[in-house]
Design an enzyme around this catalytic site. Structure first.
Site, PDB file in Angstrom:
ATOM      1  N   LYS A 108       0.724  -1.263   0.032  1.00  0.00           N
ATOM      2  CA  LYS A 108       0.019   0.064  -0.040  1.00  0.00           C
ATOM      3  C   LYS A 108       0.852   1.297  -0.103  1.00  0.00           C
ATOM      4  CE  LYS A 108      -4.280  -1.691   0.776  1.00  0.00           C
ATOM      5  NZ  LYS A 108      -4.039  -2.902   1.351  1.00  0.00           N
ATOM      6  N   GLU A 147      -9.813   5.981   3.473  1.00  0.00           N
ATOM      7  CA  GLU A 147     -10.656   4.862   4.021  1.00  0.00           C
ATOM      8  C   GLU A 147      -9.693   3.864   4.400  1.00  0.00           C
ATOM      9  OE1 GLU A 147     -10.160   5.046   1.037  1.00  0.00           O
ATOM     10  OE2 GLU A 147      -9.295   3.335   0.552  1.00  0.00           O
ATOM     11  N   SER A 173       1.814  -9.747  -1.027  1.00  0.00           N
ATOM     12  CA  SER A 173       1.406  -8.383  -0.865  1.00  0.00           C
ATOM     13  C   SER A 173       1.670  -7.966   0.559  1.00  0.00           C
ATOM     14  CB  SER A 173      -0.110  -8.226  -1.326  1.00  0.00           C
ATOM     15  OG  SER A 173      -0.899  -9.054  -0.530  1.00  0.00           O
TER      16      SER A 173
HETATM   17  C1  LIG Z   1      -5.146  -3.884   1.109  1.00  0.00           C
HETATM   18  C2  LIG Z   1      -4.475  -5.283   1.084  1.00  0.00           C
HETATM   19  C3  LIG Z   1      -4.953  -6.214  -0.141  1.00  0.00           C
HETATM   20  C4  LIG Z   1      -5.908  -5.765  -1.142  1.00  0.00           C
HETATM   21  O1  LIG Z   1      -5.844  -4.839  -1.703  1.00  0.00           O
HETATM   22  P1  LIG Z   1      -5.479  -4.602  -3.515  1.00  0.00           P
HETATM   23  O2  LIG Z   1      -5.766  -3.153  -3.832  1.00  0.00           O
HETATM   24  O3  LIG Z   1      -6.400  -5.653  -4.172  1.00  0.00           O
HETATM   25  O4  LIG Z   1      -3.979  -4.988  -3.520  1.00  0.00           O
HETATM   26  C5  LIG Z   1      -4.110  -7.192  -0.424  1.00  0.00           C
HETATM   27  N1  LIG Z   1      -3.023  -7.554   0.362  1.00  0.00           N
HETATM   28  C6  LIG Z   1      -2.748  -6.685   1.467  1.00  0.00           C
HETATM   29  C7  LIG Z   1      -1.416  -7.128   2.133  1.00  0.00           C
HETATM   30  C8  LIG Z   1      -3.477  -5.449   1.761  1.00  0.00           C
HETATM   31  O5  LIG Z   1      -2.844  -4.847   2.753  1.00  0.00           O
END
Ligand SMILES: *Cc1c(COP(=O)(O)O)cnc(C)c1O
Length: 396
Positions: free
Chosen positions: A90, A112, A379
């Site tokens: 993020k 948000e 992610s």
């Molecule tokens: C917010 C988040 C997501 C989902 O958001 P995307 O916009 O689809 O990437 C996925 N993995 C993590 C670790 C997150 O914090």
């Protein structure tokens, strides 16, 4: 394919600008400033430096040797976005948007948050640049992600609980939009995923493109070839499009986006918009979403707060329609299994969101040849989720 969206934010029939009249000027200003910033070598240089020294880029592309051996198929590489400052991808986007906010002379930012990762990333960016920061978060999410609420407060942000409806991400976005309409002259809205009205889906994608650009370079160095398959989880879709984008023109690279399958594809019990979803308009754009026959948004469920949203980013709707990207889902149970497997076998505790991508990888790899290569996007890291997973497993 790569020159989308058009000037009005359309990815084929998806996307666009569906907002209250009062926000049209602010969005037009954002389009103009973003385009200028994109061409501005000083802006790009400053962002690059921040990403390197503050955020921690480039992230490693890690060969998961033991997971590969365990599954007995394709070679598995993990793109380690979990190693970034604040613990998830993020922050690539929030650093870009905070520089834009400063460029526009805005002194206050709002956002948000679902799992709290975007709230933490925004609060971090605001602290780094001395800006006032207000985060809207559903009360349900505040309970299941208490650690991130505490982090945001230490970072100087005001966290506003949202109690309407399901008290999760959708309601938090409604409150953030309400704030933005009221305070638009002084405030920039740092939207956290590749979603909403133009230019957000395009802009957020572009701030995350670095994930795929690095991964493409890194796999060519390590394997001397492109991967066979890319896998990423899809909430709004920002980490997935960030990884996929650099490979869209590589016709032999297959891609799978993984949605939150919750307790299986039954109304109200999942968040897999491409399974039983329909075309509709929600919170700024036209896209696939979960709604009933009257067009009312359905309840959603995923064990992972970051995937628990009724709609998906418009570019994903388009890329699914063109057949370029496949979309599948992993259930809560599959994600929990993957969470534990990755921790035990690789010494990496993934975010529950990322565990959905790992679950998909665990299904794909054994069916593939040993010479083939998968890159899964990790992610985020799972620190925020360990208590929730522990109590969930104890209940079982
Ligand atoms: C917010 C988040 C997501 C989902 O958001 P995307 O916009 O689809 O990437 C996925 N993995 C993590 C670790 C997150 O914090």
């Amino acid at each position: 394919m790569t020159n989308l969206p058009d000037a009005q934010g359309h990815f084929g029939p998806y996307g666009g600008v569906f907002v209250p009249e009062t926000l049209m000027t602010a969005l037009a200003e954002l389009v103009k400033e973003y385009e200028a910033a994109r061409q501005d070598a000083v802006f790009q240089g400053e962002l690059k430096k921040l990403l390197a020294d503050f955020v921690g880029r480039p992230t490693p592309l890690y060969f998961a040797e033991r997971l590969t051996a365990h599954l007995g198929g394709a070679k598995i590489y993990l793109k380690r976005e979990d190693l970034l400052h604040t613990g998830a991808h993020k922050i690539n986007n929030t650093m870009g948007q905070i520089l834009l906010a400063r460029r526009m002379g805005k002194k206050r930012v709002i956002a948000e948050t679902g799992a709290g990762q975007h709230g933490v990333a925004t609060a971090t960016a605001a602290a780094r640049f001395g800006m006032e920061c207000v985060i809207y978060m559903g009360e349900t999410d505040m309970k299941r992600q208490a650690l991130n609420v505490t982090r945001m407060k230490f970072l100087g942000a005001k966290v506003v609980p949202v109690t309407a409806g399901q008290a999760t991400l959708k309601e938090a976005i409604n409150e953030a939009i309400r704030d933005w309409v009221t305070n638009v002259r002084t405030t920039h809205y740092i939207l956290g995923t590749a979603y909403g009205a133009h230019p957000y889906p395009m802009m957020v994608r572009n701030f995350h493109r670095v994930i795929g650009e690095e991964a493409r370079r890194q796999i060519l160095e390590k394997e001397g070839r492109l991967p066979n398959h890319l896998v990423a989880c899809v909430g709004g879709g920002s980490n997935a499009i960030g990884l996929f984008y650099a490979f869209l023109e590589d016709k032999d690279v297959r891609m799978t986006g993984v949605e939150g399958g919750g307790e299986g594809i039954k109304p109200g019990r999942h968040a897999a918009r491409f399974q039983g979803g329909r075309l509709g308009v929600l919170q700024g754009c036209k896209t696939f979403l979960l709604a009933n026959d009257d067009g009312q948004i359905e309840l959603t469920h995923s064990i992972s707060a970051g995937l628990d949203y009724a709609a998906v980013g418009p570019e994903h709707s388009y890329l699914r329609e063109t057949g370029r990207i496949d979309y599948d889902f992993a259930t809560d149970d599959e994600a929990l299994e993957a969470f534990q497997t990755l921790a035990k076998i690789e010494g990496i505790i993934p975010a529950l969101e990322s565990a959905h991508a790992v679950a998909q990888t665990m299904k794909l790899a054994p069916r593939m040849d040993r010479e083939e290569v998968i890159i899964a996007n990790l992610s985020g890291r799972g620190d925020k989720d360990v208590e929730q997973v522990a109590s969930f497993l104890a209940e079982k």
